[in-house]
Scaffold this motif. Structure first.
Motif, mmCIF file in Angstrom:
data_model
loop_
_atom_site.group_PDB
_atom_site.id
_atom_site.type_symbol
_atom_site.label_atom_id
_atom_site.label_comp_id
_atom_site.label_asym_id
_atom_site.label_seq_id
_atom_site.Cartn_x
_atom_site.Cartn_y
_atom_site.Cartn_z
ATOM 1 N N ARG A 1 1.377 -1.034 -0.091
ATOM 2 C CA ARG A 1 0.163 -0.464 0.122
ATOM 3 C C ARG A 1 0.599 1.302 0.179
ATOM 4 O O ARG A 1 2.020 1.440 0.045
ATOM 5 N N LEU A 2 0.370 2.261 -0.361
ATOM 6 C CA LEU A 2 1.398 3.963 -0.582
ATOM 7 C C LEU A 2 0.338 4.462 0.828
ATOM 8 O O LEU A 2 -0.982 4.343 0.689
ATOM 9 N N ASP A 3 1.216 4.786 1.574
ATOM 10 C CA ASP A 3 0.450 5.399 2.976
ATOM 11 C C ASP A 3 -0.196 6.847 2.690
ATOM 12 O O ASP A 3 0.098 7.718 1.371
ATOM 13 N N GLY A 4 -1.067 7.038 2.735
ATOM 14 C CA GLY A 4 -2.464 7.702 2.759
ATOM 15 C C GLY A 4 -3.342 6.529 1.461
ATOM 16 O O GLY A 4 -3.785 7.920 1.494
ATOM 17 N N VAL A 5 -3.242 6.366 0.691
ATOM 18 C CA VAL A 5 -3.891 5.664 -0.078
ATOM 19 C C VAL A 5 -4.691 5.101 0.271
ATOM 20 O O VAL A 5 -4.332 3.143 0.811
ATOM 21 N N ARG A 6 -5.517 4.351 0.190
ATOM 22 C CA ARG A 6 -7.309 3.318 1.025
ATOM 23 C C ARG A 6 -6.500 2.090 0.077
ATOM 24 O O ARG A 6 -6.617 1.301 1.154
ATOM 25 N N GLY A 7 -6.698 1.896 -1.093
ATOM 26 C CA GLY A 7 -6.375 1.083 -2.160
ATOM 27 C C GLY A 7 -5.066 0.103 -1.433
ATOM 28 O O GLY A 7 -4.110 0.667 -1.466
ATOM 29 N N TYR A 8 -4.961 -1.215 -2.268
ATOM 30 C CA TYR A 8 -3.383 -1.693 -2.840
ATOM 31 C C TYR A 8 -2.711 -1.595 -3.817
ATOM 32 O O TYR A 8 -3.398 -1.269 -4.644
ATOM 33 N N LEU A 9 -2.201 -1.688 -4.090
ATOM 34 C CA LEU A 9 -1.181 -1.207 -5.331
ATOM 35 C C LEU A 9 -1.509 -1.999 -6.863
ATOM 36 O O LEU A 9 -2.265 -1.154 -7.224
ATOM 37 N N HIS A 10 -2.076 -3.704 -5.645
ATOM 38 C CA HIS A 10 -2.249 -3.382 -7.149
ATOM 39 C C HIS A 10 -3.663 -3.950 -7.946
ATOM 40 O O HIS A 10 -4.156 -4.854 -9.176
ATOM 41 N N GLU A 11 -4.531 -3.134 -6.914
ATOM 42 C CA GLU A 11 -5.615 -2.648 -7.402
ATOM 43 C C GLU A 11 -5.775 -1.607 -8.346
ATOM 44 O O GLU A 11 -7.144 -0.572 -8.877
ATOM 45 N N SER A 12 -4.782 -0.957 -8.256
ATOM 46 C CA SER A 12 -4.921 0.983 -8.935
ATOM 47 C C SER A 12 -5.144 0.442 -10.653
ATOM 48 O O SER A 12 -4.676 -0.614 -11.093
#
Length: 610
Positions: free
Chosen positions: A150-161
């Motif tokens: 996850r990126l700090d401050g972002v709700r979703g996970y990286l693979h969901e972008s």
């Protein structure tokens, strides 16, 4: 047809965002932790994703890019276990190469990424060394667990972008370009063929790593020089769809009522309906009819199932149970059995809900006995258990002793409305003769086989039909001899009371039901000794017993039959059950009258003798 129906069900469930199913290229995997990265790629936190609702924490299932890994080193995209992600493992002996493979994959695919989270992951991998695992925020229990990012401050996970999904589709396309292009047998579209299909997990007694329905690995199974899945061309998307929905239907979940076990077969079923509430109503109804005793210990649930069975048995409209129940809804039933590393199709049925309910209603009517041997109608598996040997006290059968073939054929007969397997009657009769357990379920199975055979052969001879309850007017020899045997056993119990170590049922049931002429004269002579004692202690009871014995014997032919065929042995068991239950019922009534009135008469005692 089977794969096409499964693929269509997958599309329906994906369209309504069914939890537990993933889109093409993704799969639900057990994930324990999420590494939270700063924009510069530094790990600022490790969040636990463990499910703590049970007795102990367990990994949570999340949809992540699908990973097909065998013995080769293959890195997951944007997720994997600690050996690949962090270069740390307590079990792997090739952890350095695994971690290197993870870095090479992401360097190659994410160098040009514009998404801040993906760029942060590249920075993380550039700076990461396995020795940093010893410091905060990592802990020893994280070793060999699965991680996402996850990126700090972002709700979703990286693979969901969106960009991650686009890159993922590119990876799938790269793999497909290497394959054979052919018309898909499921969709009809010209697409790259999946040479090996994803494995199916959850089938009882199959390999825990999974098994395949479509598989080619021997030259004898191939043709025209084709390899593996090219012999039955199915596109990667279709293969993913049918295996994903099948794994979903077979999932181990206490709330999953679309799966049941019958013998060695794992049975799944589903409704073809766009409305999720309508589909669930239809599936719940079929689950209740196929396995009505699955929750027999829960009072409220039991009453609900009894109401369902009552409505179905009376042939009333299903809408009385639930307005969402449409009798025209198409239903699918699939039975799968293990076969080494593959799966066998035990049976496959697609029909309307109304037709299936009608066949299950007929099945219940065929089984019906009075007095009823059960509180809720038995499930198919409970019926199959009745064909296995009963051991112990009280008698109990083991699942391993049930014939897989017989259980499968029994299920097929119930679903299609055809004849029960011919071996069913023979099996049940021989079990009763060998272990002496003449249970209500076994008697009901005998009745069901006999009456269905008569109905499907269009035989309308009244005396041939097996009665639901005690029929004192029947002249069938097998039925009469079963009644007579129950009366003689009752006389023995009445005369000897608790002194009986083994009743005539324990010693003579098998031979009496097969060769009556050899056994019944002996039993009748012995009964005279019992009658002498009963005449002294309970003269009214003796008169009643003699009357019943004489009435039964008068209906028999001049001599006892030398041999009874298998069908008549089945009727023998039913006659025995009817007469024995009539004796127990009258005894209960006599006890109730005696408890309510201190002036107990011989009439009350007489009732308990028959």
């Amino acid at each position: 047809m089977i794969l096409e129906a499964l693929a269509h069900q997958y599309q329906r469930l994906i369209a309504r965002h069914e939890p537990g199913l993933s889109p093409y290229g993704y799969s639900p995997e057990k994930i324990s932790y999420a590494i939270v990265l700063s924009a510069d790629g530094d790990p600022v936190d490790v969040q636990s994703l463990l499910d703590t609702s049970g007795k102990k924490p367990v990994p949570r299932r999340l949809p992540v890019p699908q990973l097909a890994r065998t013995v080769d080193i293959t890195a997951g995209f944007l997720w994997d276990k600690s050996a690949y992600v962090l270069g740390v493992s307590a079990t792997s002996k090739r952890v350095e190469r695994e971690h290197q493979a993870f870095k090479e994959l992401h360097f190659a695919k994410l160098r040009q990424a514009k998404d801040p989270g993906l760029r942060a992951l590249v920075s993380f991998l550039e700076k990461w060394t396995p020795g940093r695992f010893q410091s905060v925020p990592f802990t020893p229990e994280m070793i060999d667990a699965n991680f996402v990012f996850r990126l700090d401050g972002v709700r979703g996970y990286l693979h969901e972008s969106a960009e991650a999904h686009q890159i993922r589709m590119g990876l799938l396309a790269d793999n497909e370009d290497e394959g054979v292009i052919a018309p898909c047998l499921v969709t009809g579209a010209f697409r790259p063929v999946s040479l090996t299909h994803p494995l199916i997990k959850g089938v009882r007694d199959a390999q825990t790593s999974g098994a395949a329905i479509v598989s080619f690995n021997l030259d004898a199974a191939c043709s025209y020089g084709k390899k593996q899945g090219a012999n039955a061309p199915i596109s990667a998307e279709a293969a993913f769809a049918y295996t994903s929905v099948l794994n979903y239907l077979l999932r181990s979940d206490p709330h999953n009522r679309q799966r049941l076990s019958v013998g060695d077969a794992s049975v799944v079923f589903w409704a073809e309906a766009q409305d999720p509430e309508q589909a669930q109503s239809c599936e719940d109804l079929l689950a209740a009819l196929l396995s009505p005793d699955s929750k027999s210990d829960e009072g409220q649930e039991t009453e609900k199932i009894r109401h369902v069975m009552e409505v179905v048995a009376k042939g009333r409209p299903l809408a009385e149970l639930d307005p969402k129940l449409d009798e025209g809804t198409r239903m699918f039933v699939l039975g799968l059995a293990p076969n080494a590393s593959r799966l066998s199709i035990r049976y496959w049925l697609c029909d309307t809900l109304g037709d299936l309910v009608q066949r299950l209603r007929q099945h219940v009517q065929d089984l019906n006995l009075e007095p009823s041997p059960w509180k809720t109608a038995p499930s198919v598996w409970r019926l199959a258990l009745a064909t296995a040997p009963s051991r112990g006290d009280p008698p109990k059968a083991k699942a391993d002793d049930v014939s897989p073939l017989l259980a499968g054929e029994l299920m097929r007969a119930i679903l299609t409305g055809g004849r029960y397997p011919q071996s069913l009657l023979t099996n049940v009769v021989m079990r009763m003769r060998s272990d002496g357990d003449i249970s209500g379920v076994r008697a009901a199975l005998c009745k069901a086989v006999l009456n269905r055979d008569l109905r499907l052969s269009h035989s309308n001879v009244p005396d041939k039909e097996v009665p639901v309850s005690l029929d004192v007017h029947s002249t069938n020899s097998g039925y009469l001899l079963g009644r007579l045997f129950a009366v003689l056993e009752g006389a023995q119990r009445l005369a000897l009371g608790s002194q009986v170590n083994a009743t005539i049922r324990d010693r003579y049931y098998g031979s009496a039901s097969a060769t009556p002429a050899l056994v019944f004269p002996v039993l009748l002579r012995n009964t005279q000794n019992h009658m002498s004692r009963i005449r002294k202690d309970m003269p009214g009871m003796a008169i009643t017993l003699e009357k019943v014995i004489q009435e039964v014997i008068d209906k028999l032919p001049g001599e006892f039959p030398k041999h009874l065929g298998m069908q008549d042995q089945g009727r023998f068991a039913i006659g025995y059950y009817h007469q024995a239950q009539a004796r127990f019922q009258k005894a209960d009534k006599a006890d109730a009258t005696s408890n309510g009135n201190n002036d107990t008469t011989d009439t009350n005692k007489q009732g308990g003798a028959q």
